[in-house]
Design a protein around this motif. Sequence first.
Motif, PDB file in Angstrom:
ATOM      1  N   VAL A   1      28.641  25.011  19.552  1.00 59.56           N
ATOM      2  CA  VAL A   1      27.219  24.865  19.191  1.00 59.56           C
ATOM      3  C   VAL A   1      26.999  25.390  17.766  1.00 59.56           C
ATOM      4  CG1 VAL A   1      24.844  25.496  19.799  1.00 59.56           C
ATOM      5  CG2 VAL A   1      26.480  24.949  21.608  1.00 59.56           C
ATOM      6  N   HIS A   2      27.645  26.512  17.441  1.00 58.52           N
ATOM      7  CA  HIS A   2      27.538  27.043  16.072  1.00 58.52           C
ATOM      8  C   HIS A   2      27.977  26.016  15.038  1.00 58.52           C
ATOM      9  CE1 HIS A   2      26.102  31.092  16.107  1.00 58.52           C
ATOM     10  NE2 HIS A   2      26.936  31.465  17.076  1.00 58.52           N
ATOM     11  N   ARG A   3      29.096  25.363  15.331  1.00 58.23           N
ATOM     12  CA  ARG A   3      29.605  24.370  14.363  1.00 58.23           C
ATOM     13  C   ARG A   3      28.598  23.246  14.159  1.00 58.23           C
ATOM     14  NH1 ARG A   3      35.442  23.467  13.896  1.00 58.23           N
ATOM     15  NH2 ARG A   3      36.487  25.304  14.676  1.00 58.23           N
ATOM     16  N   ARG A   4      28.003  22.838  15.268  1.00 59.96           N
ATOM     17  CA  ARG A   4      27.049  21.735  15.126  1.00 59.96           C
ATOM     18  C   ARG A   4      25.806  22.204  14.368  1.00 59.96           C
ATOM     19  NH1 ARG A   4      24.064  17.971  19.326  1.00 59.96           N
ATOM     20  NH2 ARG A   4      23.411  16.435  17.788  1.00 59.96           N
ATOM     21  N   LEU A   5      25.386  23.424  14.672  1.00 60.53           N
ATOM     22  CA  LEU A   5      24.206  23.963  13.976  1.00 60.53           C
ATOM     23  C   LEU A   5      24.437  24.018  12.467  1.00 60.53           C
ATOM     24  CD1 LEU A   5      23.082  26.976  16.223  1.00 60.53           C
ATOM     25  CD2 LEU A   5      21.805  24.875  15.756  1.00 60.53           C
ATOM     26  N   ALA A   6      25.665  24.361  12.106  1.00 63.06           N
ATOM     27  CA  ALA A   6      25.981  24.502  10.687  1.00 63.06           C
ATOM     28  C   ALA A   6      25.821  23.180   9.942  1.00 63.06           C
ATOM     29  CB  ALA A   6      27.402  25.029  10.532  1.00 63.06           C
TER      30      ALA A   6
ATOM     31  N   GLY B   1      19.289  24.834  19.733  1.00 58.61           N
ATOM     32  CA  GLY B   1      20.707  25.235  19.700  1.00 58.61           C
ATOM     33  C   GLY B   1      20.843  26.750  19.781  1.00 58.61           C
ATOM     34  N   GLN B   2      19.931  27.441  19.078  1.00 55.90           N
ATOM     35  CA  GLN B   2      20.008  28.911  19.122  1.00 55.90           C
ATOM     36  C   GLN B   2      19.699  29.440  20.520  1.00 55.90           C
ATOM     37  OE1 GLN B   2      17.489  29.452  15.774  1.00 55.90           O
ATOM     38  NE2 GLN B   2      19.210  29.801  14.365  1.00 55.90           N
TER      39      GLN B   2
ATOM     40  N   LEU C   1      26.388  25.867  32.781  1.00 58.45           N
ATOM     41  CA  LEU C   1      26.486  25.529  31.352  1.00 58.45           C
ATOM     42  C   LEU C   1      25.711  24.246  31.054  1.00 58.45           C
ATOM     43  CD1 LEU C   1      30.235  26.317  30.540  1.00 58.45           C
ATOM     44  CD2 LEU C   1      28.232  27.391  29.483  1.00 58.45           C
ATOM     45  N   ARG C   2      25.855  23.256  31.939  1.00 56.55           N
ATOM     46  CA  ARG C   2      25.175  21.971  31.694  1.00 56.55           C
ATOM     47  C   ARG C   2      23.663  22.130  31.678  1.00 56.55           C
ATOM     48  NH1 ARG C   2      24.777  17.611  29.034  1.00 56.55           N
ATOM     49  NH2 ARG C   2      26.068  19.128  28.023  1.00 56.55           N
ATOM     50  N   THR C   3      23.133  23.030  32.545  1.00 54.18           N
ATOM     51  CA  THR C   3      21.663  23.171  32.589  1.00 54.18           C
ATOM     52  C   THR C   3      21.125  23.617  31.225  1.00 54.18           C
ATOM     53  OG1 THR C   3      21.726  25.493  33.308  1.00 54.18           O
ATOM     54  CG2 THR C   3      21.667  23.822  35.048  1.00 54.18           C
ATOM     55  N   PHE C   4      21.900  24.380  30.474  1.00 56.98           N
ATOM     56  CA  PHE C   4      21.402  24.849  29.175  1.00 56.98           C
ATOM     57  C   PHE C   4      21.187  23.684  28.204  1.00 56.98           C
ATOM     58  CE2 PHE C   4      24.148  28.869  30.034  1.00 56.98           C
ATOM     59  CZ  PHE C   4      23.227  29.307  30.965  1.00 56.98           C
ATOM     60  N   PHE C   5      22.008  22.655  28.352  1.00 58.12           N
ATOM     61  CA  PHE C   5      21.914  21.509  27.440  1.00 58.12           C
ATOM     62  C   PHE C   5      20.940  20.452  27.945  1.00 58.12           C
ATOM     63  CE2 PHE C   5      25.964  23.433  26.499  1.00 58.12           C
ATOM     64  CZ  PHE C   5      26.084  23.315  25.118  1.00 58.12           C
ATOM     65  N   SER C   6      20.922  20.288  29.280  1.00 59.39           N
ATOM     66  CA  SER C   6      20.266  19.085  29.808  1.00 59.39           C
ATOM     67  C   SER C   6      18.747  19.108  29.630  1.00 59.39           C
ATOM     68  CB  SER C   6      20.641  18.863  31.270  1.00 59.39           C
ATOM     69  OG  SER C   6      20.302  19.983  32.020  1.00 59.39           O
TER      70      SER C   6
ATOM     71  N   TRP D   1      19.919  18.162  22.536  1.00 58.22           N
ATOM     72  CA  TRP D   1      21.295  18.500  22.939  1.00 58.22           C
ATOM     73  C   TRP D   1      21.638  17.946  24.308  1.00 58.22           C
ATOM     74  CZ3 TRP D   1      24.343  21.719  19.697  1.00 58.22           C
ATOM     75  CH2 TRP D   1      23.656  22.243  18.595  1.00 58.22           C
ATOM     76  N   GLN D   2      20.744  17.149  24.886  1.00 56.11           N
ATOM     77  CA  GLN D   2      20.982  16.775  26.282  1.00 56.11           C
ATOM     78  C   GLN D   2      22.236  15.944  26.496  1.00 56.11           C
ATOM     79  OE1 GLN D   2      18.073  13.617  27.633  1.00 56.11           O
ATOM     80  NE2 GLN D   2      16.767  14.968  26.422  1.00 56.11           N
ATOM     81  N   SER D   3      22.626  15.158  25.470  1.00 57.08           N
ATOM     82  CA  SER D   3      23.853  14.398  25.689  1.00 57.08           C
ATOM     83  C   SER D   3      25.041  15.018  24.943  1.00 57.08           C
ATOM     84  CB  SER D   3      23.650  12.941  25.271  1.00 57.08           C
ATOM     85  OG  SER D   3      23.288  12.928  23.917  1.00 57.08           O
TER      86      SER D   3
END
Length: 467
Positions: free
Chosen positions: A47-52, A66-67, A128-133, A138-140
Amino acid sequence: MVSVTAELLKETDPPVPFYNNGDKTSFAHKSAAERWPVIIAQVVDDVHRRLAALDDEKDAEAIAEGQKIITQVDKLKYDESRDRPLTRLDESFGDDITAYNEELALLQSPSWFNVPWLYSECYLYRTLRTFFSHTRHWQSHDPFLRSKDSTFRSSRRAVVELAVRYEKLVDELKTHPYAEMSERARRLLWLEMAQISLWGNATDLSLLTSLSYDDLQKLQGAEAIAKSQENIISNDLESAWSALKDVQGGRIDLVLDNAGFELFADLVLATYLLETGHADHVILHPKDIPWFVSDVTPADVAHLFSALASHTTYFGGGGKDENAVEDAKGAAAMDHLVGRWTELYADGRIVIRPHPFWTTAHPFGRLGKLAPELVDDLKESDLVVFKGDLNYRKLVGDAVWPPETSFKTAIGSLAQLPLRVLALRTCKADVCVGLQPGIAESLDDKHGRLTWRTNGKFAVVQYHDGK
Ligand code: F6P
Ligand code: MG
Protein backbone atom coordinates in the motif's frame (compact mmCIF):
# COMPACT_ATOMS: atom_id res chain seq x y z
CA MET A 1 -28.74 -19.45 4.64
CA VAL A 2 -27.90 -22.40 6.90
CA SER A 3 -26.32 -21.33 10.20
CA VAL A 4 -23.07 -22.71 11.55
CA THR A 5 -24.09 -24.38 14.79
CA ALA A 6 -22.36 -26.79 17.16
CA GLU A 7 -24.79 -29.55 16.06
CA LEU A 8 -23.99 -29.01 12.39
CA LEU A 9 -20.23 -29.03 12.95
CA LYS A 10 -20.52 -32.20 15.01
CA GLU A 11 -22.04 -33.84 11.96
CA THR A 12 -19.62 -32.46 9.39
CA ASP A 13 -16.24 -31.97 11.08
CA PRO A 14 -13.52 -34.51 11.86
CA PRO A 15 -13.81 -36.43 15.13
CA VAL A 16 -10.20 -35.54 15.96
CA PRO A 17 -9.02 -32.01 16.89
CA PHE A 18 -7.91 -29.41 14.36
CA TYR A 19 -4.28 -28.35 14.21
CA ASN A 20 -4.05 -25.38 16.55
CA ASN A 21 -1.71 -22.38 16.56
CA GLY A 22 -1.14 -23.00 20.27
CA ASP A 23 0.75 -26.25 19.63
CA LYS A 24 4.35 -25.13 19.70
CA THR A 25 5.56 -28.29 18.00
CA SER A 26 3.35 -27.69 14.96
CA PHE A 27 3.92 -25.94 11.67
CA ALA A 28 0.65 -24.15 12.47
CA HIS A 29 2.40 -22.37 15.33
CA LYS A 30 5.47 -21.61 13.26
CA SER A 31 3.45 -20.09 10.46
CA ALA A 32 1.35 -17.95 12.82
CA ALA A 33 4.42 -16.83 14.76
CA GLU A 34 6.86 -16.29 11.91
CA ARG A 35 5.16 -16.20 8.55
CA TRP A 36 1.99 -14.20 9.05
CA PRO A 37 3.69 -11.09 10.48
CA VAL A 38 5.88 -11.03 7.37
CA ILE A 39 2.91 -11.45 5.03
CA ILE A 40 0.95 -8.70 6.80
CA ALA A 41 3.99 -6.42 6.63
CA GLN A 42 4.14 -7.07 2.87
CA VAL A 43 0.59 -5.78 2.54
CA VAL A 44 1.54 -2.56 4.33
CA ASP A 45 4.57 -2.23 2.09
CA ASP A 46 2.45 -2.73 -1.02
CA VAL A 47 0.00 0.00 0.00
CA HIS A 48 2.90 2.35 0.79
CA ARG A 49 4.36 1.78 -2.65
CA ARG A 50 1.09 2.57 -4.31
CA LEU A 51 0.60 5.66 -2.16
CA ALA A 52 4.01 6.90 -3.20
CA ALA A 53 2.86 6.95 -6.82
CA LEU A 54 -0.22 9.08 -6.07
CA ASP A 55 -0.60 12.81 -6.45
CA ASP A 56 -1.13 14.70 -3.16
CA GLU A 57 -3.79 16.97 -4.60
CA LYS A 58 -5.53 14.97 -7.29
CA ASP A 59 -5.58 11.74 -5.30
CA ALA A 60 -6.29 13.13 -1.85
CA GLU A 61 -9.23 10.78 -1.23
CA ALA A 62 -7.31 7.69 -2.38
CA ILE A 63 -4.39 8.73 -0.16
CA ALA A 64 -6.65 9.10 2.89
CA GLU A 65 -8.20 5.71 2.23
CA GLY A 66 -4.79 4.11 1.73
CA GLN A 67 -3.54 5.54 5.01
CA LYS A 68 -6.59 4.19 6.79
CA ILE A 69 -5.91 0.74 5.31
CA ILE A 70 -2.33 0.89 6.62
CA THR A 71 -3.56 1.75 10.12
CA GLN A 72 -6.01 -1.17 10.04
CA VAL A 73 -3.45 -3.64 8.72
CA ASP A 74 -0.89 -2.50 11.31
CA LYS A 75 -3.43 -3.04 14.06
CA LEU A 76 -4.17 -6.54 12.76
CA LYS A 77 -0.43 -7.30 12.81
CA TYR A 78 -0.13 -5.99 16.36
CA ASP A 79 -3.14 -7.98 17.58
CA GLU A 80 -1.94 -11.16 15.90
CA SER A 81 1.60 -11.02 17.19
CA ARG A 82 0.44 -10.04 20.72
CA ASP A 83 -1.99 -12.96 20.87
CA ARG A 84 -5.06 -10.70 21.22
CA PRO A 85 -8.56 -12.12 20.72
CA LEU A 86 -9.99 -12.43 17.23
CA THR A 87 -12.91 -10.05 16.90
CA ARG A 88 -16.20 -10.27 15.02
CA LEU A 89 -16.11 -9.02 11.46
CA ASP A 90 -18.57 -6.45 10.16
CA GLU A 91 -21.36 -8.38 8.44
CA SER A 92 -22.01 -5.60 5.98
CA PHE A 93 -18.76 -6.66 4.27
CA GLY A 94 -20.37 -9.69 2.62
CA ASP A 95 -22.81 -12.58 2.97
CA ASP A 96 -19.99 -14.96 3.82
CA ILE A 97 -19.03 -13.02 6.96
CA THR A 98 -21.94 -14.37 9.00
CA ALA A 99 -20.46 -17.86 8.94
CA TYR A 100 -17.06 -16.51 10.05
CA ASN A 101 -18.76 -14.80 13.02
CA GLU A 102 -20.91 -17.79 13.89
CA GLU A 103 -17.88 -20.05 14.02
CA LEU A 104 -15.92 -17.46 16.00
CA ALA A 105 -18.70 -17.45 18.61
CA LEU A 106 -18.57 -21.26 18.79
CA LEU A 107 -14.82 -21.06 19.33
CA GLN A 108 -15.58 -18.86 22.35
CA SER A 109 -13.57 -15.75 21.60
CA PRO A 110 -10.25 -17.41 20.86
CA SER A 111 -6.95 -15.53 20.71
CA TRP A 112 -4.49 -15.83 17.83
CA PHE A 113 -2.40 -18.50 19.52
CA ASN A 114 -5.28 -20.54 20.83
CA VAL A 115 -7.38 -21.13 17.73
CA PRO A 116 -7.59 -23.71 14.94
CA TRP A 117 -4.97 -22.94 12.31
CA LEU A 118 -7.30 -23.38 9.35
CA TYR A 119 -10.01 -21.10 10.73
CA SER A 120 -7.59 -18.38 11.81
CA GLU A 121 -5.61 -18.36 8.58
CA CYS A 122 -8.78 -17.96 6.49
CA TYR A 123 -10.03 -15.33 8.95
CA LEU A 124 -6.74 -13.45 8.49
CA TYR A 125 -7.09 -13.21 4.70
CA ARG A 126 -10.82 -12.46 4.90
CA THR A 127 -10.14 -9.66 7.39
CA LEU A 128 -7.46 -8.15 5.17
CA ARG A 129 -9.95 -8.04 2.30
CA THR A 130 -12.52 -6.12 4.37
CA PHE A 131 -10.04 -3.24 4.71
CA PHE A 132 -9.93 -2.83 0.93
CA SER A 133 -13.42 -3.78 -0.11
CA HIS A 134 -15.21 -0.85 1.53
CA THR A 135 -13.13 1.87 -0.03
CA ARG A 136 -13.80 3.76 -3.22
CA HIS A 137 -10.29 3.64 -4.63
CA TRP A 138 -8.85 0.37 -3.34
CA GLN A 139 -11.71 -2.08 -3.64
CA SER A 140 -10.22 -3.95 -6.56
CA HIS A 141 -6.63 -3.57 -5.40
CA ASP A 142 -4.86 -6.89 -4.91
CA PRO A 143 -2.02 -6.35 -2.43
CA PHE A 144 -0.43 -9.64 -3.51
CA LEU A 145 -0.45 -8.95 -7.24
CA ARG A 146 3.05 -7.50 -7.23
CA SER A 147 4.56 -10.60 -5.63
CA LYS A 148 2.52 -13.00 -7.78
CA ASP A 149 3.66 -11.14 -10.85
CA SER A 150 7.35 -11.05 -9.98
CA THR A 151 7.32 -14.75 -9.09
CA PHE A 152 5.77 -15.54 -12.45
CA ARG A 153 8.31 -13.42 -14.30
CA SER A 154 11.09 -15.30 -12.58
CA SER A 155 9.66 -18.68 -13.60
CA ARG A 156 10.00 -18.00 -17.31
CA ARG A 157 12.52 -20.77 -17.87
CA ALA A 158 10.12 -23.36 -16.54
CA VAL A 159 7.29 -21.77 -18.55
CA VAL A 160 9.26 -21.96 -21.79
CA GLU A 161 10.38 -25.49 -21.09
CA LEU A 162 6.86 -26.68 -20.41
CA ALA A 163 5.44 -24.84 -23.42
CA VAL A 164 8.05 -26.48 -25.69
CA ARG A 165 7.34 -29.85 -24.21
CA TYR A 166 3.61 -29.44 -24.71
CA GLU A 167 4.10 -28.25 -28.29
CA LYS A 168 6.08 -31.41 -28.97
CA LEU A 169 3.27 -33.52 -27.62
CA VAL A 170 0.69 -31.76 -29.78
CA ASP A 171 2.87 -32.31 -32.85
CA GLU A 172 3.24 -35.96 -31.99
CA LEU A 173 -0.50 -36.34 -31.55
CA LYS A 174 -0.89 -35.07 -35.12
CA THR A 175 1.17 -37.93 -36.51
CA HIS A 176 0.15 -40.54 -33.92
CA PRO A 177 -3.50 -39.87 -33.06
CA TYR A 178 -4.49 -40.47 -29.45
CA ALA A 179 -7.12 -43.00 -30.52
CA GLU A 180 -4.34 -45.15 -31.94
CA MET A 181 -2.09 -44.99 -28.91
CA SER A 182 -1.74 -48.11 -26.83
CA GLU A 183 -3.59 -48.16 -23.53
CA ARG A 184 -0.21 -48.30 -21.81
CA ALA A 185 1.10 -45.18 -23.55
CA ARG A 186 -2.11 -43.31 -22.73
CA ARG A 187 -1.74 -44.25 -19.09
CA LEU A 188 1.87 -43.03 -19.02
CA LEU A 189 0.82 -39.79 -20.66
CA TRP A 190 -1.79 -39.27 -17.92
CA LEU A 191 0.84 -39.97 -15.26
CA GLU A 192 3.12 -37.38 -16.82
CA MET A 193 0.46 -34.69 -17.28
CA ALA A 194 -0.97 -35.15 -13.80
CA GLN A 195 2.52 -34.78 -12.37
CA ILE A 196 3.13 -31.57 -14.28
CA SER A 197 0.12 -30.12 -12.52
CA LEU A 198 1.09 -31.73 -9.19
CA TRP A 199 4.67 -30.44 -9.11
CA GLY A 200 3.50 -27.08 -10.43
CA ASN A 201 2.34 -26.68 -6.81
CA ALA A 202 5.92 -27.04 -5.56
CA THR A 203 8.91 -24.81 -5.79
CA ASP A 204 11.16 -27.57 -7.04
CA LEU A 205 10.23 -28.91 -10.46
CA SER A 206 13.32 -31.05 -10.88
CA LEU A 207 11.32 -34.22 -10.41
CA LEU A 208 9.42 -33.85 -13.65
CA THR A 209 10.13 -36.06 -16.62
CA SER A 210 10.00 -35.01 -20.26
CA LEU A 211 8.91 -37.82 -22.50
CA SER A 212 8.49 -38.08 -26.24
CA TYR A 213 5.89 -40.25 -27.95
CA ASP A 214 8.54 -42.93 -28.47
CA ASP A 215 9.58 -42.81 -24.82
CA LEU A 216 5.97 -43.34 -23.80
CA GLN A 217 5.90 -46.52 -25.83
CA LYS A 218 9.11 -47.83 -24.32
CA LEU A 219 10.28 -49.19 -21.02
CA GLN A 220 12.50 -46.14 -20.37
CA GLY A 221 9.36 -44.00 -20.29
CA ALA A 222 7.85 -46.15 -17.59
CA GLU A 223 11.12 -46.12 -15.66
CA ALA A 224 11.47 -42.35 -15.81
CA ILE A 225 7.91 -41.92 -14.64
CA ALA A 226 8.36 -44.44 -11.86
CA LYS A 227 11.45 -42.54 -10.69
CA SER A 228 9.64 -39.24 -10.78
CA GLN A 229 6.95 -40.74 -8.57
CA GLU A 230 9.35 -41.74 -5.79
CA ASN A 231 8.56 -38.63 -3.78
CA ILE A 232 4.82 -39.17 -4.04
CA ILE A 233 4.43 -40.86 -0.69
CA SER A 234 0.83 -41.88 -1.23
CA ASN A 235 -0.10 -42.27 -4.85
CA ASP A 236 -3.55 -42.97 -6.32
CA LEU A 237 -2.77 -41.78 -9.86
CA GLU A 238 -3.41 -45.29 -11.18
CA SER A 239 -6.86 -45.52 -9.56
CA ALA A 240 -7.76 -42.09 -10.92
CA TRP A 241 -6.70 -43.30 -14.37
CA SER A 242 -8.98 -46.34 -14.07
CA ALA A 243 -11.90 -43.92 -13.95
CA LEU A 244 -10.56 -41.30 -16.34
CA LYS A 245 -9.60 -43.69 -19.13
CA ASP A 246 -13.27 -44.40 -19.85
CA VAL A 247 -14.35 -40.76 -19.72
CA GLN A 248 -14.91 -39.41 -23.23
CA GLY A 249 -16.20 -35.88 -23.87
CA GLY A 250 -16.72 -35.37 -20.14
CA ARG A 251 -16.54 -32.47 -17.77
CA ILE A 252 -13.49 -32.07 -15.56
CA ASP A 253 -13.18 -29.53 -12.77
CA LEU A 254 -9.97 -28.05 -11.42
CA VAL A 255 -10.28 -26.36 -8.04
CA LEU A 256 -7.29 -24.11 -8.49
CA ASP A 257 -4.57 -23.09 -6.11
CA ASN A 258 -1.80 -20.68 -7.08
CA ALA A 259 -1.44 -18.12 -9.87
CA GLY A 260 1.56 -17.90 -12.16
CA PHE A 261 3.49 -21.06 -12.91
CA GLU A 262 1.06 -23.39 -11.14
CA LEU A 263 -1.87 -21.97 -13.10
CA PHE A 264 0.20 -22.36 -16.27
CA ALA A 265 0.83 -26.03 -15.40
CA ASP A 266 -2.87 -26.54 -14.61
CA LEU A 267 -3.81 -25.08 -17.98
CA VAL A 268 -1.45 -27.56 -19.60
CA LEU A 269 -3.30 -30.36 -17.78
CA ALA A 270 -6.65 -28.89 -18.87
CA THR A 271 -5.49 -28.65 -22.49
CA TYR A 272 -4.26 -32.25 -22.47
CA LEU A 273 -7.67 -33.39 -21.17
CA LEU A 274 -9.41 -31.41 -23.92
CA GLU A 275 -7.06 -32.33 -26.79
CA THR A 276 -7.24 -36.04 -25.99
CA GLY A 277 -11.04 -35.90 -25.88
CA HIS A 278 -11.38 -37.10 -22.29
CA ALA A 279 -12.96 -33.75 -21.54
CA ASP A 280 -15.35 -31.75 -23.64
CA HIS A 281 -14.95 -28.88 -21.22
CA VAL A 282 -12.90 -28.03 -18.17
CA ILE A 283 -14.22 -25.82 -15.38
CA LEU A 284 -11.63 -23.80 -13.45
CA HIS A 285 -12.51 -22.69 -9.93
CA PRO A 286 -10.43 -19.67 -8.84
CA LYS A 287 -10.85 -17.62 -5.62
CA ASP A 288 -13.00 -14.53 -5.89
CA ILE A 289 -10.78 -12.44 -3.59
CA PRO A 290 -7.00 -12.24 -3.06
CA TRP A 291 -6.21 -15.26 -0.89
CA PHE A 292 -3.25 -16.96 0.82
CA VAL A 293 -0.87 -14.63 -1.01
CA SER A 294 -0.52 -16.53 -4.25
CA ASP A 295 -3.93 -18.02 -5.03
CA VAL A 296 -5.53 -17.46 -8.43
CA THR A 297 -8.26 -14.85 -8.84
CA PRO A 298 -10.13 -14.38 -12.15
CA ALA A 299 -7.97 -11.29 -12.74
CA ASP A 300 -4.86 -13.49 -12.44
CA VAL A 301 -6.16 -15.77 -15.20
CA ALA A 302 -6.61 -12.76 -17.48
CA HIS A 303 -3.20 -11.50 -16.44
CA LEU A 304 -1.55 -14.82 -17.34
CA PHE A 305 -3.16 -14.78 -20.79
CA SER A 306 -2.06 -11.23 -21.48
CA ALA A 307 1.46 -11.84 -20.11
CA LEU A 308 1.87 -14.80 -22.44
CA ALA A 309 0.35 -12.97 -25.38
CA SER A 310 3.21 -10.47 -25.10
CA HIS A 311 5.76 -12.84 -23.61
CA THR A 312 8.83 -11.19 -25.09
CA THR A 313 8.03 -7.88 -23.41
CA TYR A 314 6.68 -9.51 -20.28
CA PHE A 315 9.54 -11.89 -19.57
CA GLY A 316 12.10 -10.02 -21.61
CA GLY A 317 13.85 -7.80 -19.07
CA GLY A 318 12.77 -9.70 -15.98
CA GLY A 319 15.55 -12.20 -15.43
CA LYS A 320 19.14 -13.15 -15.96
CA ASP A 321 18.72 -15.48 -18.85
CA GLU A 322 17.35 -13.22 -21.54
CA ASN A 323 18.11 -15.63 -24.32
CA ALA A 324 15.60 -18.17 -23.11
CA VAL A 325 12.52 -16.42 -24.49
CA GLU A 326 14.33 -15.11 -27.49
CA ASP A 327 14.70 -18.67 -28.47
CA ALA A 328 12.40 -19.07 -31.46
CA LYS A 329 11.17 -22.49 -30.43
CA GLY A 330 10.19 -21.28 -26.99
CA ALA A 331 8.46 -18.22 -28.40
CA ALA A 332 6.53 -20.24 -30.97
CA ALA A 333 5.47 -22.74 -28.32
CA MET A 334 4.17 -20.00 -26.04
CA ASP A 335 2.35 -18.36 -28.95
CA HIS A 336 0.80 -21.68 -29.77
CA LEU A 337 -0.34 -22.36 -26.22
CA VAL A 338 -1.83 -18.97 -25.55
CA GLY A 339 -3.54 -19.03 -28.96
CA ARG A 340 -5.03 -22.41 -28.15
CA TRP A 341 -6.16 -21.33 -24.69
CA THR A 342 -7.79 -18.21 -26.05
CA GLU A 343 -9.69 -20.33 -28.58
CA LEU A 344 -10.74 -22.91 -25.98
CA TYR A 345 -11.87 -20.14 -23.65
CA ALA A 346 -13.82 -18.37 -26.41
CA ASP A 347 -15.49 -21.68 -27.35
CA GLY A 348 -16.61 -22.20 -23.75
CA ARG A 349 -14.44 -25.29 -23.37
CA ILE A 350 -12.35 -23.69 -20.66
CA VAL A 351 -14.73 -22.05 -18.19
CA ILE A 352 -13.82 -19.88 -15.20
CA ARG A 353 -16.30 -20.26 -12.36
CA PRO A 354 -15.52 -18.63 -8.99
CA HIS A 355 -17.68 -19.38 -5.94
CA PRO A 356 -17.61 -17.67 -2.52
CA PHE A 357 -17.40 -21.04 -0.75
CA TRP A 358 -13.71 -21.35 -1.67
CA THR A 359 -12.83 -18.36 0.52
CA THR A 360 -14.82 -19.39 3.57
CA ALA A 361 -13.03 -21.06 6.49
CA HIS A 362 -15.02 -24.24 5.96
CA PRO A 363 -13.39 -27.64 5.68
CA PHE A 364 -14.92 -29.40 2.67
CA GLY A 365 -16.79 -31.90 4.86
CA ARG A 366 -19.24 -29.02 5.31
CA LEU A 367 -19.86 -28.61 1.56
CA GLY A 368 -23.03 -30.71 1.48
CA LYS A 369 -24.68 -28.75 4.32
CA LEU A 370 -23.39 -25.25 3.63
CA ALA A 371 -23.09 -25.03 -0.16
CA PRO A 372 -25.59 -27.52 -1.60
CA GLU A 373 -25.85 -25.59 -4.87
CA LEU A 374 -22.10 -25.91 -5.37
CA VAL A 375 -22.38 -29.66 -4.72
CA ASP A 376 -25.18 -29.85 -7.31
CA ASP A 377 -22.86 -28.21 -9.80
CA LEU A 378 -19.86 -30.41 -8.96
CA LYS A 379 -22.02 -33.55 -9.24
CA GLU A 380 -22.14 -32.87 -12.98
CA SER A 381 -18.39 -33.36 -13.18
CA ASP A 382 -16.63 -36.57 -14.14
CA LEU A 383 -13.63 -35.68 -11.99
CA VAL A 384 -12.98 -32.88 -9.51
CA VAL A 385 -9.28 -32.18 -9.07
CA PHE A 386 -8.30 -30.24 -5.94
CA LYS A 387 -4.96 -28.52 -6.30
CA GLY A 388 -2.45 -27.68 -3.62
CA ASP A 389 -1.91 -27.64 0.06
CA LEU A 390 -4.72 -25.48 1.35
CA ASN A 391 -7.37 -27.38 -0.64
CA TYR A 392 -5.91 -30.58 0.82
CA ARG A 393 -6.05 -29.23 4.36
CA LYS A 394 -9.69 -28.37 3.77
CA LEU A 395 -10.42 -31.77 2.23
CA VAL A 396 -9.09 -33.65 5.26
CA GLY A 397 -10.29 -31.02 7.73
CA ASP A 398 -6.76 -29.94 8.78
CA ALA A 399 -7.13 -32.31 11.71
CA VAL A 400 -4.56 -34.22 13.73
CA TRP A 401 -5.24 -37.52 11.96
CA PRO A 402 -2.84 -40.41 12.43
CA PRO A 403 -1.00 -40.54 9.05
CA GLU A 404 -2.29 -44.06 8.37
CA THR A 405 -5.91 -42.80 8.34
CA SER A 406 -7.45 -43.55 4.96
CA PHE A 407 -8.21 -40.62 2.65
CA LYS A 408 -11.85 -41.73 2.57
CA THR A 409 -12.12 -41.56 6.36
CA ALA A 410 -10.38 -38.19 6.48
CA ILE A 411 -12.65 -36.51 3.93
CA GLY A 412 -15.62 -37.52 6.11
CA SER A 413 -19.01 -36.53 4.78
CA LEU A 414 -17.53 -35.43 1.45
CA ALA A 415 -17.03 -39.15 0.76
CA GLN A 416 -20.82 -39.62 0.90
CA LEU A 417 -21.36 -37.29 -2.08
CA PRO A 418 -21.44 -38.60 -5.66
CA LEU A 419 -18.15 -36.97 -6.60
CA ARG A 420 -14.86 -38.26 -7.94
CA VAL A 421 -12.29 -36.40 -5.89
CA LEU A 422 -8.60 -36.23 -6.79
CA ALA A 423 -6.17 -34.30 -4.58
CA LEU A 424 -2.85 -33.23 -6.15
CA ARG A 425 -0.87 -31.81 -3.26
CA THR A 426 2.75 -31.15 -2.45
CA CYS A 427 3.18 -31.27 1.32
CA LYS A 428 3.41 -27.86 2.98
CA ALA A 429 1.53 -28.30 6.26
CA ASP A 430 1.26 -30.61 9.28
CA VAL A 431 -1.58 -32.82 8.12
CA CYS A 432 -0.97 -35.93 6.05
CA VAL A 433 -3.14 -39.02 5.68
CA GLY A 434 -3.26 -42.14 3.55
CA LEU A 435 0.29 -43.31 4.32
CA GLN A 436 1.22 -46.96 4.67
CA PRO A 437 2.16 -47.88 8.28
CA GLY A 438 5.75 -46.95 9.07
CA ILE A 439 6.21 -44.40 6.25
CA ALA A 440 5.66 -41.31 8.40
CA GLU A 441 8.02 -42.64 11.08
CA SER A 442 10.77 -43.38 8.59
CA LEU A 443 10.39 -39.93 6.99
CA ASP A 444 10.48 -38.39 10.48
CA ASP A 445 13.75 -40.19 11.19
CA LYS A 446 15.32 -39.36 7.87
CA HIS A 447 14.22 -35.74 7.37
CA GLY A 448 12.70 -34.46 10.62
CA ARG A 449 8.98 -34.38 11.44
CA LEU A 450 8.20 -30.92 10.15
CA THR A 451 10.66 -30.89 7.26
CA TRP A 452 9.17 -33.57 5.03
CA ARG A 453 5.66 -32.43 5.87
CA THR A 454 6.27 -28.84 4.85
CA ASN A 455 9.18 -28.39 2.45
CA GLY A 456 7.22 -29.10 -0.74
CA LYS A 457 9.56 -31.90 -1.84
CA PHE A 458 7.10 -34.67 -1.05
CA ALA A 459 3.62 -35.05 -2.37
CA VAL A 460 0.42 -37.01 -1.93
CA VAL A 461 -2.00 -37.86 -4.70
CA GLN A 462 -5.23 -39.19 -3.26
CA TYR A 463 -8.41 -40.29 -4.94
CA HIS A 464 -11.91 -41.15 -3.85
CA ASP A 465 -14.59 -42.35 -6.23
CA GLY A 466 -18.00 -41.48 -4.83
CA LYS A 467 -19.88 -42.15 -8.10
O1 F6P B 1 2.58 -22.99 4.71
C1 F6P B 1 1.80 -21.89 4.92
C2 F6P B 1 0.66 -21.90 4.00
O2 F6P B 1 0.05 -20.64 3.88
C3 F6P B 1 -0.35 -22.90 4.40
O3 F6P B 1 -1.21 -22.37 5.26
C4 F6P B 1 -1.00 -23.25 3.14
O4 F6P B 1 -1.63 -24.44 3.30
C5 F6P B 1 0.14 -23.19 2.22
O5 F6P B 1 1.05 -22.29 2.73
C6 F6P B 1 -0.21 -22.70 0.89
O6 F6P B 1 0.14 -23.65 -0.02
P1 F6P B 1 -0.71 -23.88 -1.33
O7 F6P B 1 -0.52 -22.67 -2.13
O8 F6P B 1 -0.12 -25.10 -1.92
O9 F6P B 1 -2.14 -24.08 -0.89
MG1 MG C 1 -2.05 -21.26 -2.53
